[in-house]
Structure formats: structure tokens, C-alpha cells
Design a protein around this motif. Structure first.
Motif, PDB file in Angstrom:
ATOM      1  N   LEU A 175      25.979  61.637   6.201  1.00 42.79           N
ATOM      2  CA  LEU A 175      26.867  62.005   5.092  1.00 42.79           C
ATOM      3  C   LEU A 175      28.196  61.594   5.299  1.00 42.79           C
ATOM      4  N   TYR A 176      28.797  61.977   6.244  1.00 41.17           N
ATOM      5  CA  TYR A 176      30.323  61.566   6.325  1.00 41.17           C
ATOM      6  C   TYR A 176      30.741  60.229   6.543  1.00 41.17           C
ATOM      7  N   LEU A 224      30.222  58.882   3.131  1.00 39.08           N
ATOM      8  CA  LEU A 224      31.662  59.206   2.490  1.00 39.08           C
ATOM      9  C   LEU A 224      32.926  58.480   2.920  1.00 39.08           C
ATOM     10  N   ILE A 225      32.999  58.169   4.133  1.00 36.87           N
ATOM     11  CA  ILE A 225      34.241  57.411   4.678  1.00 36.87           C
ATOM     12  C   ILE A 225      34.061  56.014   4.360  1.00 36.87           C
ATOM     13  N   LEU A 255      32.598  54.704   1.840  1.00 41.93           N
ATOM     14  CA  LEU A 255      32.855  54.679   0.525  1.00 41.93           C
ATOM     15  C   LEU A 255      34.468  54.554   0.147  1.00 41.93           C
ATOM     16  N   GLY A 256      35.039  55.602   0.933  1.00 41.83           N
ATOM     17  CA  GLY A 256      36.405  55.674   0.652  1.00 41.83           C
ATOM     18  C   GLY A 256      37.297  54.132   1.113  1.00 41.83           C
ATOM     19  N   THR A 274      41.449  58.505   3.155  1.00 44.95           N
ATOM     20  CA  THR A 274      40.160  58.352   3.771  1.00 44.95           C
ATOM     21  C   THR A 274      40.383  58.495   5.300  1.00 44.95           C
ATOM     22  N   LEU A 291      34.985  69.647   3.685  1.00 45.42           N
ATOM     23  CA  LEU A 291      33.932  70.169   2.699  1.00 45.42           C
ATOM     24  C   LEU A 291      33.035  71.180   3.409  1.00 45.42           C
ATOM     25  N   PHE A 307      40.429  63.322  -2.772  1.00 46.62           N
ATOM     26  CA  PHE A 307      39.277  62.780  -3.360  1.00 46.62           C
ATOM     27  C   PHE A 307      39.609  62.581  -4.816  1.00 46.62           C
ATOM     28  N   GLN A 314      39.564  58.716  -6.502  1.00 47.03           N
ATOM     29  CA  GLN A 314      39.007  58.506  -7.508  1.00 47.03           C
ATOM     30  C   GLN A 314      39.766  57.775  -8.872  1.00 47.03           C
TER      31      GLN A 314
END
Length: 122
Positions: free
Chosen positions: A27-28, A31-32, A34-35, A55, A82, A97, A101
Motif C-alpha cells: 500500500l505504501y 501511495l508513493i 501515485l504521488g 512524495t 498514516l 497530501f 491533490q
């Protein structure tokens, strides 16, 4: 060190085993990645730098915490983003974050387009 604060990854590994640990790491990584994808797709140079920097901040905290709890580096007190207990870390992370966004929302906005001369006003 308290297990419920910065060493929460060891508790996750103990309770959920290897699959739980790999799930958290996966999951990390998602997330990374996607950043960094948001940073690459932004057409605004400031947006690229901002998204990549935040990121990288998350990635470094993740990397240091995982290395710290596995014994690869000395204990420095870096929280796991998180998940770890800590108010100020969570507030700065959520602010970051939000900025990522915002970069994603305005990725097609180019400041200082070709033909826009800011010296005409003076």
C-alpha cells in the motif's frame, strides 16, 4: 521504545504475519508511486517539484521507519506515515497530501505560458 508509537510495524508484522507486512508495504508503494505519477503528469514546474518533494518526504519517512524497526539503522524516532501515533506528523502529512491533490487538480494549468510577457505592465 513503546511498541504502539514508532514501532507499530513490528506489531503489525507480529499480528498479521508476512502477508500483512507485505500488504502494508504494498500500500505504501502504491501511495508513493501515485504521488510520483502526479508529479510527472503535472505541466506546472512548481507543481512537479512540490508533488515530488512531498512524495519523497513520505518515502523517506517510510524507508527510515521500516529500516529502524528491522534493525538496519539506529532508532531515530521517525514515525510510520498514516499509522504511527503522533499528531503533528499526521497534520503535516495530511497538509502535504492536500497539496498533492491540488497539484493533481490543476495539473494542466501552466503559469507563464509562451506569449505571456509579465514585463508589459511596467
Amino acid at each position: 521504545p513503546e511498541k504502539h508509537t514508532d514501532f507499530i510495524f513490528t506489531v503489525i508484522a507480529e499480528e498479521f504475519g508476512m502477508m500483512g507486512s507485505l500488504g502494508v508495504i504494498g500500500l505504501y508503494v502504491l501511495l508513493i508511486s501515485l504521488g510520483y505519477l502526479i508529479a510527472v503528469k503535472s505541466q506546472n514546474h512548481f507543481g512537479k517539484i512540490l508533488a515530488a518533494g512531498i512524495t519523497t518526504y513520505v518515502f523517506i519517512y517510510f524507508l527510515i521507519n521500516i529500516a529502524m524497526v528491522t534493525g538496519l539503522v539506529p532508532v531515530v524516532g521517525a514515525p510510520l506515515p498514516l499509522i504511527s501515533y503522533g499528531g503533528s506528523s499526521l497534520v503535516t502529512l495530511m497538509f502535504g497530501f492536500g497539496l498533492i491533490q491540488c497539484v493533481n487538480t490543476n495539473k494542466n494549468v501552466i503559469i507563464g505560458k509562451k506569449g505571456a510577457n509579465f514585463d508589459d505592465d511596467f
